[in-house]
Structure formats: structure tokens, C-alpha cells
Design a protein around this motif. Structure first.
Motif, PDB file in Angstrom:
ATOM      1  N   TYR A 195       0.836  -1.195   0.000  1.00 40.84           N
ATOM      2  CA  TYR A 195       0.000   0.000   0.000  1.00 40.84           C
ATOM      3  C   TYR A 195       0.874   1.250   0.000  1.00 40.84           C
ATOM      4  O   TYR A 195       1.993   1.245   0.524  1.00 40.84           O
ATOM      5  CB  TYR A 195      -0.894   0.036   1.245  1.00 40.84           C
ATOM      6  CG  TYR A 195      -1.874  -1.103   1.344  1.00 40.84           C
ATOM      7  CD1 TYR A 195      -3.203  -0.955   0.951  1.00 40.84           C
ATOM      8  CD2 TYR A 195      -1.483  -2.342   1.849  1.00 40.84           C
ATOM      9  CE1 TYR A 195      -4.100  -1.999   1.056  1.00 40.84           C
ATOM     10  CE2 TYR A 195      -2.362  -3.404   1.953  1.00 40.84           C
ATOM     11  CZ  TYR A 195      -3.675  -3.227   1.548  1.00 40.84           C
ATOM     12  OH  TYR A 195      -4.555  -4.260   1.655  1.00 40.84           O
ATOM     13  N   SER A 196       0.333   2.292  -0.562  1.00 36.55           N
ATOM     14  CA  SER A 196       0.963   3.611  -0.437  1.00 36.55           C
ATOM     15  C   SER A 196      -0.005   4.515   0.315  1.00 36.55           C
ATOM     16  O   SER A 196      -1.175   4.625  -0.043  1.00 36.55           O
ATOM     17  CB  SER A 196       1.273   4.195  -1.820  1.00 36.55           C
ATOM     18  OG  SER A 196       0.079   4.342  -2.583  1.00 36.55           O
ATOM     19  N   PHE A 197       0.485   5.116   1.376  1.00 32.86           N
ATOM     20  CA  PHE A 197      -0.329   5.993   2.205  1.00 32.86           C
ATOM     21  C   PHE A 197      -0.018   7.444   1.830  1.00 32.86           C
ATOM     22  O   PHE A 197       1.132   7.884   1.909  1.00 32.86           O
ATOM     23  CB  PHE A 197      -0.051   5.743   3.683  1.00 32.86           C
ATOM     24  CG  PHE A 197      -0.547   4.400   4.157  1.00 32.86           C
ATOM     25  CD1 PHE A 197      -1.782   4.281   4.778  1.00 32.86           C
ATOM     26  CD2 PHE A 197       0.220   3.256   3.966  1.00 32.86           C
ATOM     27  CE1 PHE A 197      -2.252   3.045   5.210  1.00 32.86           C
ATOM     28  CE2 PHE A 197      -0.232   2.014   4.389  1.00 32.86           C
ATOM     29  CZ  PHE A 197      -1.467   1.906   5.011  1.00 32.86           C
ATOM     30  N   VAL A 211      -4.038   4.242  -0.081  1.00 33.64           N
ATOM     31  CA  VAL A 211      -4.898   4.649   1.025  1.00 33.64           C
ATOM     32  C   VAL A 211      -4.652   6.137   1.237  1.00 33.64           C
ATOM     33  O   VAL A 211      -3.512   6.550   1.492  1.00 33.64           O
ATOM     34  CB  VAL A 211      -4.597   3.866   2.316  1.00 33.64           C
ATOM     35  CG1 VAL A 211      -5.477   4.378   3.456  1.00 33.64           C
ATOM     36  CG2 VAL A 211      -4.822   2.384   2.102  1.00 33.64           C
ATOM     37  N   THR A 212      -5.706   6.917   1.125  1.00 32.40           N
ATOM     38  CA  THR A 212      -5.572   8.368   1.159  1.00 32.40           C
ATOM     39  C   THR A 212      -6.141   8.939   2.441  1.00 32.40           C
ATOM     40  O   THR A 212      -7.259   8.601   2.835  1.00 32.40           O
ATOM     41  CB  THR A 212      -6.292   9.011  -0.047  1.00 32.40           C
ATOM     42  OG1 THR A 212      -5.783   8.446  -1.250  1.00 32.40           O
ATOM     43  CG2 THR A 212      -6.093  10.519  -0.053  1.00 32.40           C
ATOM     44  N   LEU A 213      -5.366   9.808   3.076  1.00 29.47           N
ATOM     45  CA  LEU A 213      -5.856  10.580   4.221  1.00 29.47           C
ATOM     46  C   LEU A 213      -5.987  12.028   3.768  1.00 29.47           C
ATOM     47  O   LEU A 213      -4.990  12.669   3.415  1.00 29.47           O
ATOM     48  CB  LEU A 213      -4.883  10.481   5.401  1.00 29.47           C
ATOM     49  CG  LEU A 213      -5.159  11.400   6.595  1.00 29.47           C
ATOM     50  CD1 LEU A 213      -6.558  11.202   7.144  1.00 29.47           C
ATOM     51  CD2 LEU A 213      -4.129  11.187   7.687  1.00 29.47           C
ATOM     52  N   SER A 214      -7.210  12.524   3.705  1.00 26.45           N
ATOM     53  CA  SER A 214      -7.444  13.899   3.284  1.00 26.45           C
ATOM     54  C   SER A 214      -7.876  14.739   4.477  1.00 26.45           C
ATOM     55  O   SER A 214      -8.493  14.235   5.423  1.00 26.45           O
ATOM     56  CB  SER A 214      -8.520  13.952   2.190  1.00 26.45           C
ATOM     57  OG  SER A 214      -9.746  13.419   2.666  1.00 26.45           O
ATOM     58  N   ALA A 215      -7.519  16.023   4.423  1.00 31.25           N
ATOM     59  CA  ALA A 215      -7.869  16.936   5.510  1.00 31.25           C
ATOM     60  C   ALA A 215      -8.174  18.306   4.930  1.00 31.25           C
ATOM     61  O   ALA A 215      -7.468  18.794   4.047  1.00 31.25           O
ATOM     62  CB  ALA A 215      -6.718  17.033   6.509  1.00 31.25           C
ATOM     63  N   GLN A 216      -9.250  18.899   5.402  1.00 30.57           N
ATOM     64  CA  GLN A 216      -9.610  20.243   4.958  1.00 30.57           C
ATOM     65  C   GLN A 216     -10.381  20.975   6.045  1.00 30.57           C
ATOM     66  O   GLN A 216     -11.020  20.357   6.891  1.00 30.57           O
ATOM     67  CB  GLN A 216     -10.443  20.182   3.675  1.00 30.57           C
ATOM     68  CG  GLN A 216     -11.747  19.408   3.813  1.00 30.57           C
ATOM     69  CD  GLN A 216     -12.481  19.277   2.490  1.00 30.57           C
ATOM     70  OE1 GLN A 216     -11.940  19.577   1.438  1.00 30.57           O
ATOM     71  NE2 GLN A 216     -13.722  18.837   2.540  1.00 30.57           N
TER      72      GLN A 216
END
Length: 325
Positions: free
Chosen positions: A197-199, A237-242
Motif C-alpha cells: 500500500y501507499s499511504f 490509502v488516502t488521508l485527506s484533511a480540509q
């Protein structure tokens, strides 16, 4: 002519005496048809109209008695239905509780059996007197025992957290949390778990400093990352923040099999596990998302999931930007 006039007047007077009770009876009959069965019918006439009025009033009384009996029977029937519904609801609750207990015992027994089996097997090998493993093998066995012991400890902690959430004794130890540093820490740790996986972090704005429990927020991220690893076979696997108004919106998204729409409302319930299309058995206590929900809500935020079968899942949660200590 005079006699004719007198006769006509007497005829009209007699007609009025007959017509007036008839009109009264007509109005009362219409009232009864409309549901008024309490007002008595009184006709001051000793002739046939009076007899008709008395008969109509007797019919009214009988209708009223029948209506009262029917009303009472209906009320009794409604009470029986309510009582029966209550009993059925209680039986259903008991049945669900028994089912939950059985599910809990089965789930936890399975989760305990695996690490305990490893620990017992490797410890038994090390204790045997007829073999003498070299130092490298001995350390390898001890590492397996240590790792499985950590899994047991994590399972026990999950059970304790679930119990605290249920009893209302779950507490937070809040302090200043630099969100960007926390996110980088959990991403680096997650990347070491699997090379398939790539985070990735996606954010367009600087992250705020929160007043929160850092270890509990790290637990939320770790649980969501673990969930992504369990239900996908690789990819990103993506961690998004806004930032949104007075809160920060975070999301963990994977490229896995996705979750059926009918299961989205149940995934945060204790011990619930999504059934995979291939029927693959997923390890875990089924408490991870329940604990995530409890932690996020204890911080004043909310958590939810969005998914499409075959297109992966996204777990969103918000944290308010307040500094009340």
C-alpha cells in the motif's frame, strides 16, 4: 268566502302542527346519521308522529348502547394489542441480546484462540528439553510470542474501551495537539505495516492545533487504516484533511471492495463485520469502528462512511476547532 277562509286557516294550522314534528324528526335522524346519538328525541305529539318519534328515540338509545359497547371493546382490544406488542418487543430485545452475547463469545473466542495458540506453541517449543534452538531461532520465537502478546493486549484494551463507552465512563486526556505532526506520525507508522500500500496525505490548507486527546486520535487513525488494510488487497490509502467553518474534516479512503449501501448504517455497531463478496473471513473483534465513533463523538465531532461496491470506501470524521479546556 268567510267560511272558506276559516276552513283554509284551520287546515294550514293543522298542517303546521304535523309538519313541524316531521321536520324535527328529519333533523334528528340526520344528526344520528352524523354520529350524534346522545341528544334525546322529544316530540310533543300524541298521534302517529309522536309514536314515530318515540320509536326513533328508542332506536337512538339502542344505537348509543351498541356504540358504547363497541367503543369499550375497541379500547380493550387496543390495550391488548399494546400489551402484546410490548411483550413481543421485549422478547425481540431478549433474543437480540442473546444473539449478541453468542456472537460476542464466538468472535472473542476466535480472536483469543489465534494469538494464544501461537504463544503456547512457541513457548512449548522453547521449553522442550530434547531440542536446543540456536540464539537466532530463540529470538525469533520470542519475537512471535511478544507480537502475539501485543495483539492480546490490544484486544483487551478494545473490550475495555467498548465497555467504558457503553457505561459512560469513557474519558479523554486533552492537550494541545499539532494535527499535522500527528498525521505525519500515523502515516509513517501505517506505511511500515504493509509494502503493498501507499499511504498518501491530501490537504490544501495548513492544519490547525487542536485541544484534544492525541493518543485517542491516533487510535482513530490506526483503526481506520487497519480497516482499509483488511478490506482491500493493495493500492492507495488516502488521508485527506480540509478546513470547514469551525471544524476540520478528515477522511481515510481506500481502493477496496466497498461496502453495500444497506450495511453502511450498521458498521459502527459493536461486533459488526461487513461480509466480503468472496466470503473471506476478516480477522478482528468488530469493535474498531465502534471505538472510533465513541472517540470522535467524545471530542464533539461526528463520523460516517461513504462507499460504493467495487470502488472502495471513505470514512469521514470531523473535529471541532474550540479551545475550551
Amino acid at each position: 268566502i268567510l267560511m272558506l277562509g276559516v276552513s283554509l286557516g284551520i287546515t294550514l294550522l293543522g298542517a303546521r302542527r304535523i309538519i313541524r314534528p316531521v321536520i324535527l324528526l328529519t333533523h334528528r335522524a340526520q344528526a344520528i346519521a352524523g354520529g350524534d346519538m346522545k341528544t334525546p328525541i322529544q316530540v310533543n305529539d300524541g298521534g302517529e308522529v309522536g309514536i314515530l318519534g318515540k320509536s326513533l328515540d328508542e332506536m337512538r338509545q339502542r344505537l348509543q348502547e351498541a356504540w358504547d359497547k363497541l367503543t369499550k371493546y375497541n379500547e380493550e382490544l387496543e390495550e391488548k394489542v399494546r400489551q402484546r406488542s410490548k411483550e413481543l418487543a421485549e422478547l425481540q430485545i431478549k433474543s437480540e441480546l442473546e444473539q449478541l452475547k453468542a456472537q460476542f463469545i464466538s468472535q472473542i473466542s476466535h480472536e483469543l484462540r489465534t494469538p494464544l495458540g501461537f504463544i503456547k506453541g512457541y513457548a512449548t517449543t522453547l521449553l522442550r528439553l530434547d531440542i536446543s534452538p540456536d540464539e537466532e531461532t530463540r529470538r525469533e520465537f520470542l519475537n512471535v510470542i511478544y507480537e502475539e502478546s501485543e495483539k492480546l493486549e490490544a484486544l483487551v484494551e478494545d473490550l475495555l474501551d467498548a465497555s467504558r463507552l457503553r457505561s459512560g465512563t469513557f474519558t479523554l486526556r486533552k492537550g494541545e495537539v499539532v494535527l499535522e505532526e500527528l498525521i505525519q506520525k500515523v502515516l509513517a507508522k501505517a506505511q511500515t505495516r504493509s509494502q503493498n500500500y501507499s499511504f498518501v496525505l491530501e490537504t490544501a490548507t495548513p492544519m490547525p492545533i487542536l485541544w484534544a486527546d492525541a493518543s485517542r486520535l491516533e487510535q482513530v487513525f490506526n483503526n481506520l487504516f487497519d480497516n482499509a488494510l483488511k478490506y482491500s488487497s493493495g493500492g492507495k490509502v488516502t488521508l485527506s484533511a480540509q478546513m470547514e467553518d469551525e471544524q476540520v474534516h478528515l477522511a481515510v479512503s481506500d481502493q477496496g471492495e466497498g461496502i453495500p449501501a444497506e450495511e453502511l448504517s450498521a458498521i459502527f455497531q459493536p461486533f459488526y463485520q461487513v461480509q466480503t463478496p468472496a466470503g473471506k473471513k476478516i480477522r478482528g473483534s468488530g469493535l474498531g469502528l465502534t471505538i472510533c465513533k465513541g472517540i470522535v463523538e467524545a471530542h464533539g465531532g461526528r463520523i460516517w462512511a461513504e462507499s460504493s461496491p467495487g470502488k472502495g470506501s471513505s470514512f469521514h470524521f470531523t473535529l471541532p476547532l474550540f479551545w475550551k479546556r
